[in-house]
Design a protein around this motif. Structure first.
Motif, short mmCIF file in Angstrom:
data_model
loop_
_atom_site.label_atom_id
_atom_site.label_comp_id
_atom_site.label_asym_id
_atom_site.label_seq_id
_atom_site.Cartn_x
_atom_site.Cartn_y
_atom_site.Cartn_z
N ILE A 21 17.92 -3.86 -7.61
CA ILE A 21 17.35 -4.69 -6.56
C ILE A 21 16.55 -3.83 -5.58
O ILE A 21 15.45 -4.19 -5.18
CB ILE A 21 18.46 -5.48 -5.84
CG1 ILE A 21 19.02 -6.54 -6.77
CG2 ILE A 21 17.94 -6.11 -4.55
CD1 ILE A 21 20.27 -7.21 -6.28
N GLU A 22 17.06 -2.68 -5.21
CA GLU A 22 16.34 -1.79 -4.30
C GLU A 22 15.07 -1.27 -4.95
O GLU A 22 14.03 -1.21 -4.31
CB GLU A 22 17.24 -0.62 -3.88
CG GLU A 22 16.56 0.36 -2.97
CD GLU A 22 16.10 -0.26 -1.65
OE1 GLU A 22 15.09 0.21 -1.10
OE2 GLU A 22 16.74 -1.20 -1.18
N LYS A 24 13.32 -2.72 -7.24
CA LYS A 24 12.37 -3.83 -7.33
C LYS A 24 11.68 -4.04 -6.00
O LYS A 24 10.48 -4.26 -5.96
CB LYS A 24 13.09 -5.10 -7.77
CG LYS A 24 12.15 -6.25 -7.97
CD LYS A 24 12.88 -7.46 -8.47
CE LYS A 24 11.93 -8.61 -8.65
NZ LYS A 24 12.60 -9.83 -9.06
N SER A 25 12.39 -3.96 -4.91
CA SER A 25 11.75 -4.18 -3.63
C SER A 25 10.74 -3.07 -3.32
O SER A 25 9.68 -3.34 -2.79
CB SER A 25 12.78 -4.30 -2.51
OG SER A 25 13.46 -3.08 -2.33
N GLU A 26 11.06 -1.84 -3.68
CA GLU A 26 10.11 -0.74 -3.49
C GLU A 26 8.89 -0.93 -4.40
O GLU A 26 7.77 -0.71 -3.99
CB GLU A 26 10.77 0.61 -3.78
CG GLU A 26 11.70 1.09 -2.70
CD GLU A 26 10.95 1.40 -1.42
OE1 GLU A 26 9.92 2.09 -1.48
OE2 GLU A 26 11.41 0.95 -0.37
N CYS A 28 7.72 -3.76 -5.52
CA CYS A 28 6.91 -4.88 -5.01
C CYS A 28 6.13 -4.50 -3.76
O CYS A 28 4.99 -4.94 -3.58
CB CYS A 28 7.80 -6.09 -4.75
SG CYS A 28 8.36 -6.89 -6.27
N ARG A 29 6.73 -3.67 -2.92
CA ARG A 29 5.98 -3.20 -1.74
C ARG A 29 4.77 -2.37 -2.16
O ARG A 29 3.68 -2.51 -1.61
CB ARG A 29 6.88 -2.39 -0.83
CG ARG A 29 7.77 -3.25 0.02
CD ARG A 29 8.56 -2.44 1.00
NE ARG A 29 9.95 -2.80 0.74
CZ ARG A 29 10.99 -2.05 0.92
NH1 ARG A 29 10.85 -0.84 1.39
NH2 ARG A 29 12.19 -2.48 0.66
N CYS A 48 4.79 -10.54 -7.66
CA CYS A 48 5.09 -9.19 -8.15
C CYS A 48 5.63 -9.27 -9.58
O CYS A 48 6.53 -10.06 -9.86
CB CYS A 48 6.11 -8.54 -7.22
SG CYS A 48 6.58 -6.89 -7.68
N TYR A 61 7.83 2.89 -5.90
CA TYR A 61 6.72 2.53 -5.03
C TYR A 61 5.39 2.96 -5.65
O TYR A 61 4.43 2.19 -5.67
CB TYR A 61 6.89 3.18 -3.65
CG TYR A 61 5.78 2.83 -2.69
CD1 TYR A 61 5.82 1.64 -1.98
CD2 TYR A 61 4.70 3.68 -2.50
CE1 TYR A 61 4.81 1.30 -1.10
CE2 TYR A 61 3.68 3.35 -1.63
CZ TYR A 61 3.74 2.16 -0.92
OH TYR A 61 2.74 1.82 -0.06
#
Length: 75
Positions: A21-22, A24-26, A28-29, A48, A61
């Motif tokens: 999850i972490e 994926k968020s990086e 997507c950013r 994304c 990222y």
């Protein structure tokens, strides 16, 4: 007695999901930033994509940034 302890397999699955999850968020950013670098700040960024496996020596990222730039250039 079994209910008092967390099953090691369940613990590893939960731990793996939290890292996913972490990441994926990086990713997507980075994707959003890369897309906006090419198209501009006043654009609607597409959804994304699913993040690929991050190669050794890179970061989620950076991979998202590359994917966003590529998507913006091809659309």
């Amino acid at each position: 007695m079994k209910n008092l302890f967390i099953n090691p397999v369940k613990f590893l699955i939960i731990l793996g999901l939290s890292f996913t999850i972490e990441a994926k968020s990086e990713f997507c950013r980075g994707f959003e930033e890369g897309y906006r670098m090419v198209k501009g700040d006043m654009v609607i960024v597409p959804i994304c994509p699913i993040p690929p496996i991050t190669p050794i020596g890179s970061t989620p990222y950076r991979e998202g940034l590359k994917a966003g730039i590529e998507r913006a250039e091809n659309s």
